[in-house]
Design a protein around this motif. Structure first.
Motif, PDB file in Angstrom:
ATOM      1  N   GLY A 201      -9.372  -7.048   3.869  1.00 21.02           N
ATOM      2  CA  GLY A 201      -9.538  -5.769   3.182  1.00 21.02           C
ATOM      3  C   GLY A 201      -8.559  -5.587   2.034  1.00 21.02           C
TER       4      GLY A 201
ATOM      5  N   ALA B  10       2.144  -3.642   8.623  1.00 23.50           N
ATOM      6  CA  ALA B  10       2.015  -3.992  10.042  1.00 23.50           C
ATOM      7  C   ALA B  10       3.062  -5.037  10.412  1.00 23.50           C
ATOM      8  CB  ALA B  10       0.613  -4.507  10.321  1.00 23.50           C
TER       9      ALA B  10
ATOM     10  N   MET C 176       0.405   6.133   9.806  1.00 24.49           N
ATOM     11  CA  MET C 176      -0.261   4.898  10.248  1.00 24.49           C
ATOM     12  C   MET C 176       0.459   4.316  11.474  1.00 24.49           C
ATOM     13  SD  MET C 176      -0.911   1.271   8.319  1.00 24.49           S
ATOM     14  CE  MET C 176       0.810   0.787   8.370  1.00 24.49           C
TER      15      MET C 176
ATOM     16  N   ALA D 115       0.837  -1.202   0.000  1.00 27.09           N
ATOM     17  CA  ALA D 115       0.000   0.000   0.000  1.00 27.09           C
ATOM     18  C   ALA D 115       0.869   1.248   0.000  1.00 27.09           C
ATOM     19  CB  ALA D 115      -0.922  -0.004   1.206  1.00 27.09           C
TER      20      ALA D 115
ATOM     21  N   ARG E 102     -15.893  -5.148   6.725  1.00 29.60           N
ATOM     22  CA  ARG E 102     -14.589  -4.596   6.321  1.00 29.60           C
ATOM     23  C   ARG E 102     -14.777  -3.374   5.415  1.00 29.60           C
ATOM     24  NH1 ARG E 102     -12.614  -9.706   7.611  1.00 29.60           N
ATOM     25  NH2 ARG E 102     -10.602  -9.553   8.668  1.00 29.60           N
TER      26      ARG E 102
ATOM     27  N   HIS F 134      -6.875  -3.271  13.281  1.00 26.54           N
ATOM     28  CA  HIS F 134      -7.885  -2.354  12.738  1.00 26.54           C
ATOM     29  C   HIS F 134      -8.878  -1.933  13.824  1.00 26.54           C
ATOM     30  CE1 HIS F 134      -6.612  -2.544   8.608  1.00 26.54           C
ATOM     31  NE2 HIS F 134      -6.602  -3.859   8.627  1.00 26.54           N
TER      32      HIS F 134
ATOM     33  N   ARG G  59      -7.547  -5.236  -3.255  1.00 28.13           N
ATOM     34  CA  ARG G  59      -6.565  -4.623  -4.163  1.00 28.13           C
ATOM     35  C   ARG G  59      -5.767  -5.682  -4.914  1.00 28.13           C
ATOM     36  NH1 ARG G  59      -4.822  -1.139   0.803  1.00 28.13           N
ATOM     37  NH2 ARG G  59      -3.228  -2.769   0.755  1.00 28.13           N
TER      38      ARG G  59
ATOM     39  N   SER H 127      -2.349 -12.217   3.766  1.00 29.94           N
ATOM     40  CA  SER H 127      -3.805 -12.311   3.740  1.00 29.94           C
ATOM     41  C   SER H 127      -4.340 -11.680   2.458  1.00 29.94           C
ATOM     42  CB  SER H 127      -4.439 -11.690   4.985  1.00 29.94           C
ATOM     43  OG  SER H 127      -4.315 -10.298   4.960  1.00 29.94           O
TER      44      SER H 127
ATOM     45  N   TRP I  85      -6.073   1.454   7.448  1.00 36.57           N
ATOM     46  CA  TRP I  85      -5.900   1.104   8.875  1.00 36.57           C
ATOM     47  C   TRP I  85      -7.133   1.581   9.639  1.00 36.57           C
ATOM     48  CZ3 TRP I  85      -3.220  -2.583  10.598  1.00 36.57           C
ATOM     49  CH2 TRP I  85      -2.975  -2.734  11.975  1.00 36.57           C
TER      50      TRP I  85
HETATM   51  C1  DP6 Z   1      -0.931  -2.291   7.331  1.00 36.18           C
HETATM   52  O1  DP6 Z   1      -5.951  -6.223   4.839  1.00 36.18           O
HETATM   53  O2  DP6 Z   1      -4.329  -7.377   6.376  1.00 36.18           O
HETATM   54  O3  DP6 Z   1      -1.024  -3.733   5.451  1.00 36.18           O
HETATM   55  O4  DP6 Z   1      -8.827  -6.754   6.455  1.00 36.18           O
HETATM   56  O5  DP6 Z   1      -8.152  -7.529   8.690  1.00 36.18           O
HETATM   57  O6  DP6 Z   1      -7.286  -8.728   6.665  1.00 36.18           O
HETATM   58  P1  DP6 Z   1      -7.740  -7.416   7.260  1.00 36.18           P
HETATM   59  O7  DP6 Z   1      -6.478  -6.468   7.267  1.00 36.18           O
HETATM   60  P2  DP6 Z   1      -5.343  -6.325   6.182  1.00 36.18           P
HETATM   61  O8  DP6 Z   1      -4.743  -4.901   6.602  1.00 36.18           O
HETATM   62  C2  DP6 Z   1      -3.695  -4.348   5.887  1.00 36.18           C
HETATM   63  C3  DP6 Z   1      -3.034  -3.329   6.712  1.00 36.18           C
HETATM   64  C4  DP6 Z   1      -1.762  -2.770   6.147  1.00 36.18           C
HETATM   65  C5  DP6 Z   1      -2.034  -1.559   5.257  1.00 36.18           C
HETATM   66  C6  DP6 Z   1      -2.544  -1.835   3.874  1.00 36.18           C
HETATM   67  O9  DP6 Z   1      -2.183  -2.866   3.259  1.00 36.18           O
HETATM   68  O10 DP6 Z   1      -3.284  -0.984   3.360  1.00 36.18           O
END
Ligand code: DP6
Length: 326
Positions: A138, A280, A239, A12, A25, A193, A142, A105, A17
């Motif tokens: 989430g 994260a 973030m 990203a 979601r 989140h 993408r 994920s 976040w």
């Molecule tokens: C910090 O998509 O892993 O990477 O919806 O709970 O599976 P869930 O969360 P996730 O969150 C990604 C958070 C991130 C920032 C981003 O990729 O936008």
């Protein structure tokens, strides 16, 4: 009744976040990412009338209860759409470690969504597929698409979806991932989140992201790396400021994380077009023009605490494959 799909992770540039609705979601803000070619998950889904429950294997092991339930719940959603009652067998393999902030994920739920919906013969529009993947994870919305992708926050299931801003070959950027830690993170994104709203900084961050989305689209359109990079670095730091100031506080950085960030800023003063972002976890993604990526990777390897460097490029969206895992 069987299908296999491959999907890439994504990094990203403007982060997601915090959700306004955790169950659906629906994110607090829109986000923009680059889908990657080298970090992929391959998933086969087979529905089988002889099974008595869903059998799930992720990276050669049966996942623990919570992870199993998350995959099974996603299968349920897709079964419901198709009016299907049979249980499924899911075998999934990632070519990179999961749970360390390298977005397993995202690629995992993107591949699962495409494989399961194809196995059941569902003919969904691209936009519907991205919304469906979003319910699993989430950032998976993408990863359904290639290149530069925006996930529109929306306010309902149907209008929270991803679309492609520019195809993979639009801009030859490289993501040099400085891996500084491969142990699973203590708090995963899904729990993180939920904590975002406890930070006093979250309101300011969401307001800033709303202002940053259009300049980020413009940076991509015009291939303006300094603009993309400065927006991306500030967004990652904002973030992490939210993470650090939530209750309980989340802190993902290690000394090596800070060493890489500091070095990248120094190299920039010396003329290297390098900019960082961090998800994260402790690992640092360093974006550079393709022609500078070997130089950046070599320099990153020289930093104490950097275990390895993965050089990933812009990649395609989720696609089907004939090479089934079962
Ligand atoms: C910090 O998509 O892993 O990477 O919806 O709970 O599976 P869930 O969360 P996730 O969150 C990604 C958070 C991130 C920032 C981003 O990729 O936008």
């Amino acid at each position: 009744m069987k299908a296999t799909a491959i999907a890439g992770a994504n990094i990203a540039l403007i982060k997601y976040w915090g959700n306004r609705d955790d169950a659906l979601r629906l994110p607090m803000n829109g986000s923009i990412a680059l889908t990657l070619d080298r970090l992929t998950t391959t998933t086969t889904v087979a529905f089988d009338g002889d099974l008595e429950r869903d059998l799930i294997q992720l990276d050669a092991v049966e996942p623990h209860h919570e992870a199993h339930a998350r995959v099974a719940t996603h299968l349920d959603r897709i079964r419901r759409l198709a009016g299907e009652e049979r249980w499924g067998r899911v075998v999934s393999r990632s070519n990179f470690p999961s749970g360390v902030g390298l977005a397993a994920s995202a690629s995992g739920f993107a591949a699962l969504t495409l494989a399961a919906s194809s196995a059941l013969g569902l003919e969904l529009e691209e936009r519907e597929l991205t919304s469906l993947a979003r319910l699993g994870s989430g950032s998976a919305a993408r990863s359904m698409l290639g290149g530069f992708v925006e996930w529109v926050a929306g306010s309902s299931h149907e209008d929270s979806y991803a679309y492609q801003l520019a195809p993979p070959d639009h801009w030859a950027l490289c993501d040099c991932v400085a891996v500084v830690g491969e142990t699973p993170k203590p708090v995963g994104s899904a729990d993180g989140h939920r904590l975002a709203a406890t930070s006093p900084l979250q309101v300011a961050r969401v307001r800033q992201v709303e202002l940053d989305i259009e300049p980020m689209r413009q940076a991509i359109r015009e291939r303006d790396l300094p603009q993309l990079g400065s927006l991306m670095e500030r967004d990652a730091l904002s973030m992490h400021a939210v993470m650090m100031t939530s209750d309980p506080s989340l802190f993902y950085w290690t000394p090596a994380t800070v060493a890489v960030m500091t070095a990248v800023r120094r190299w920039r003063m010396e003329g290297l077009g390098a900019w960082f972002t961090i998800d994260a976890g402790p690992n640092v993604h360093v974006l550079v023009p393709e022609e500078e990526s070997d130089e950046a990777a070599a320099r990153l390897r020289g930093i104490e605490g950097v275990q390895r460097v993965i050089q990933a490029r812009s990649g395609p969206g989720a696609r089907l494959s004939d090479e089934h895992l079962v």
